[in-house]
Design a protein around this motif. Structure first.
Motif: not given
Length: 148
Positions: A9-37
């Motif tokens: 992701y790219h971010t300047m104001g922080g909104n896309t970083r917050a979105a990326a962190k939410a995506v990573a949370s979903g990856i973790r919760k699915a189980g069996g996969a790890s996010p690489v941000l």
């Protein structure tokens, strides 16, 4: 072995970083996969090659993806052979419109990656509903990686 889902992701104001962190949370919760941000400026072809699935996020700048995300795609394209058909999810933060979704969807097709769900559009900072949609996207991509 656990599958890896690259979130670039790219971010300047922080909104896309917050979105990326939410995506990573979903990856973790699915189980069996790890996010690489990775921020787009520091990601490269090796990251694509070493991961099993992807999520790409960008702010909408002038109805196009952020220049740094485009730069990442430019640097990685010829070196990232063998990733064709891997699962991919997309998310775009915007201030009203979200037309940049077309450019990242075109890039996904150029890399011949398999779309997982629809591009998640987030207006402004991700609120509770947007974070839930982003977590669902991350989980769907993680599940697709496990099946691949």
């Amino acid at each position: 072995m656990k599958k890896k889902v690259l979130v670039v992701y790219h971010t300047m104001g922080g909104n896309t970083r917050a979105a990326a962190k939410a995506v990573a949370s979903g990856i973790r919760k699915a189980g069996g996969a790890s996010p690489v941000l990775k921020r787009a400026a520091s990601a490269g072809a090796r990251d694509l090659i070493n991961c099993d699935a992807y999520c790409f996020g960008t702010p909408d700048y002038f109805s196009y993806m952020a220049g740094m995300l485009k730069d990442f795609f430019d640097r990685a394209f010829y070196k990232a052979g063998g990733i064709k058909g891997r699962p991919c999810g997309l998310f775009v933060t915007h201030g009203g419109g979200g037309k940049a979704s077309r450019s990242v969807e075109d890039m996904r097709r150029t890399f011949k990656l398999r779309a997982v769900g629809r591009t998640v559009l987030v207006e402004g900072k991700p609120d509770a509903a947007a974070r839930a949609a982003l977590r669902r996207l991350g989980a769907a991509v993680a599940r697709a990686a496990l099946k691949a």
